[in-house]
Design an enzyme around this catalytic site. Structure first.
Site, PDB file in Angstrom:
ATOM      1  CG  ASN A 246      -1.791   1.201   1.335  1.00  0.00           C
ATOM      2  OD1 ASN A 246      -1.873   1.990   0.383  1.00  0.00           O
ATOM      3  ND2 ASN A 246      -2.453   1.383   2.463  1.00  0.00           N
ATOM      4  CD1 TRP A 247       3.740   1.114  -2.869  1.00  0.00           C
ATOM      5  CD2 TRP A 247       3.603   2.226  -4.811  1.00  0.00           C
ATOM      6  NE1 TRP A 247       4.482   0.427  -3.797  1.00  0.00           N
ATOM      7  CE2 TRP A 247       4.410   1.092  -5.013  1.00  0.00           C
ATOM      8  CE3 TRP A 247       3.365   3.073  -5.898  1.00  0.00           C
ATOM      9  CZ2 TRP A 247       5.007   0.784  -6.237  1.00  0.00           C
ATOM     10  CZ3 TRP A 247       3.946   2.783  -7.123  1.00  0.00           C
ATOM     11  CH2 TRP A 247       4.763   1.642  -7.293  1.00  0.00           C
ATOM     12  CE  LYS A 248      -0.452   3.412   4.684  1.00  0.00           C
ATOM     13  NZ  LYS A 248      -0.477   3.578   6.130  1.00  0.00           N
TER      14      LYS A 248
ATOM     15  CG  HIS B 277      -6.300   1.908   4.619  1.00  0.00           C
ATOM     16  ND1 HIS B 277      -5.910   2.909   5.488  1.00  0.00           N
ATOM     17  CD2 HIS B 277      -5.287   1.020   4.593  1.00  0.00           C
ATOM     18  CE1 HIS B 277      -4.701   2.620   5.949  1.00  0.00           C
ATOM     19  NE2 HIS B 277      -4.299   1.478   5.424  1.00  0.00           N
TER      20      HIS B 277
ATOM     21  CD  GLU C 257      -3.420   5.658   6.394  1.00  0.00           C
ATOM     22  OE1 GLU C 257      -3.253   5.719   5.159  1.00  0.00           O
ATOM     23  OE2 GLU C 257      -2.546   5.223   7.180  1.00  0.00           O
TER      24      GLU C 257
ATOM     25  CD  GLU D   8      -3.935  -2.316   7.117  1.00  0.00           C
ATOM     26  OE1 GLU D   8      -2.746  -2.439   6.827  1.00  0.00           O
ATOM     27  OE2 GLU D   8      -4.633  -1.357   6.748  1.00  0.00           O
TER      28      GLU D   8
ATOM     29  N   GLY E  41       1.791   2.352  10.778  1.00  0.00           N
ATOM     30  CA  GLY E  41       2.712   3.463  10.549  1.00  0.00           C
ATOM     31  C   GLY E  41       3.774   3.643  11.615  1.00  0.00           C
TER      32      GLY E  41
ATOM     33  CB  SER F 151       4.384  -1.571  12.305  1.00  0.00           C
ATOM     34  OG  SER F 151       3.890  -0.272  12.539  1.00  0.00           O
TER      35      SER F 151
ATOM     36  N   GLY G 143       2.704  -1.079   4.398  1.00  0.00           N
ATOM     37  CA  GLY G 143       2.669   0.351   4.083  1.00  0.00           C
ATOM     38  C   GLY G 143       4.066   0.908   3.855  1.00  0.00           C
TER      39      GLY G 143
HETATM   40  P1  PGA Z   1       2.324   0.499   7.709  1.00  0.00           P
HETATM   41  O1  PGA Z   1       0.915   0.737   6.953  1.00  0.00           O
HETATM   42  O2  PGA Z   1       2.907  -0.751   7.175  1.00  0.00           O
HETATM   43  O3  PGA Z   1       3.131   1.707   7.397  1.00  0.00           O
HETATM   44  O4  PGA Z   1       1.989   0.376   9.168  1.00  0.00           O
HETATM   45  C1  PGA Z   1       0.025  -0.323   6.741  1.00  0.00           C
HETATM   46  C2  PGA Z   1      -1.269   0.198   6.172  1.00  0.00           C
HETATM   47  O5  PGA Z   1      -1.755   1.253   6.618  1.00  0.00           O
HETATM   48  O6  PGA Z   1      -1.849  -0.438   5.274  1.00  0.00           O
END
Ligand code: PGA
Length: 258
Positions: free
Chosen positions: A12-14, A99, A101, A170, A176, A218, A239
């Site tokens: 997930n490149w966000k 997600h 976010e 998640e 993050g 993470s 992420g």
């Molecule tokens: P992260 O993000 O690996 O940076 O914790 C995962 C995600 O939000 O999908």
């Protein structure tokens, strides 16, 4: 308990990287490794704007593209939205839905539900994100929270759509950060069993247990093996560690071996 034959490793490149040239470099770097790994299905979820260019850069099945979000309507007056049919047209095989976010920006369980129905109808696999907040985690209300999230998301979703669904667990409190803050594998295993139980109560044991469950929060190369093996998940949603070819391909290689 059924587990998918291939590990699903999703990037997930966000909202990264900042330009197409870097997106192509990152994708090509990952693709070179993905094509050598028979036991890993690699999925890359870049920002919408890069999807159509990246879809020209691969042909086989060991790497696939995902969107990070999607809308539930097919076409029409929905400014700023992208439909499952448009994604399908450019060979996007997966879509992340719900997600945390996106949920943080106002997406409801009901919206997530409509998105699952819409993408699976187009034959796109929905990566359905669920996960509790820090507060639910510390107050011990996380299981009730997860139950409600799953029951609303899957309401009326037919058994025949389940082959196009992956659940991504998640926990928001683990996203993050760094490897030390990821969920502990034994705790993950317990939660995965709980999620499977809820899914089995909706669809029966056979169908419910078959739905792949991936973990996100993470994930880095040093906790990849332990999360996959002791956590008993079918894959990982990665992420920040997916933005480096070196780190992400290492995660993929470890997944191939475990
Ligand atoms: P992260 O993000 O690996 O940076 O914790 C995962 C995600 O939000 O999908």
């Amino acid at each position: 308990m059924t587990r998918a034959s291939k590990k699903l490793i999703i990037a997930n490149w966000k909202m990264n990287p900042l330009d197409l040239a870097h997106a192509k470099d990152l994708f090509i770097g990952v693709k070179e490794t993905a094509r050598t790994l028979s036991k890993v299905q690699t999925v890359i979820a870049p920002p919408f704007v890069y999807l159509s260019e990246l879809s020209k850069l691969f042909s086989g099945h060991r790497i696939a593209l995902s969107s990070q979000d999607v809308f539930w309507e097919k076409r029409g007056s929905f400014t700023g939205e992208v439909s499952p049919a448009m994604l399908k047209d450019i060979r996007v095989g997966y879509s992340i839905v719900g997600h945390s976010e996106r949920r943080g920006l106002g997406e409801s369980d009901e919206d997530v539900h409509k998105k699952i129905e819409a993408v699976t109808k187009e034959g796109i696999t929905a990566i359905v994100c669920i996960g509790e907040s820090d507060r639910d985690h510390t107050e011990g209300t996380h299981l009730a929270f997860l139950t409600a999230q799953i029951e609303t998301a899957f309401r009326d979703v037919k058994k025949s759509s389940l082959s196009k669904i992956v659940v991504a667990y998640e926990p928001i409190w683990a996203i993050g950060k760094s490897e030390a803050d990821a969920m502990k594998p034994h705790e993950l295993h317990e939660t995965v069993l709980f999620i499977k139980k809820i899914l089995a109560s909706l669809y029966g044991k056979q169908a419910g247990f078959k739905i792949p469950i991936v973990y996100g929060g993470s994930v880095e190369k040093n906790n990849t093996a332990v999360l996959l093996v002791e956590g008993m998940v079918d894959g990982l949603l990665v992420g920040h560690a997916s933005l480096s070819v070196k780190e992400f391909t290492e995660i993929m290689r470890i997944a191939q071996k475990v």
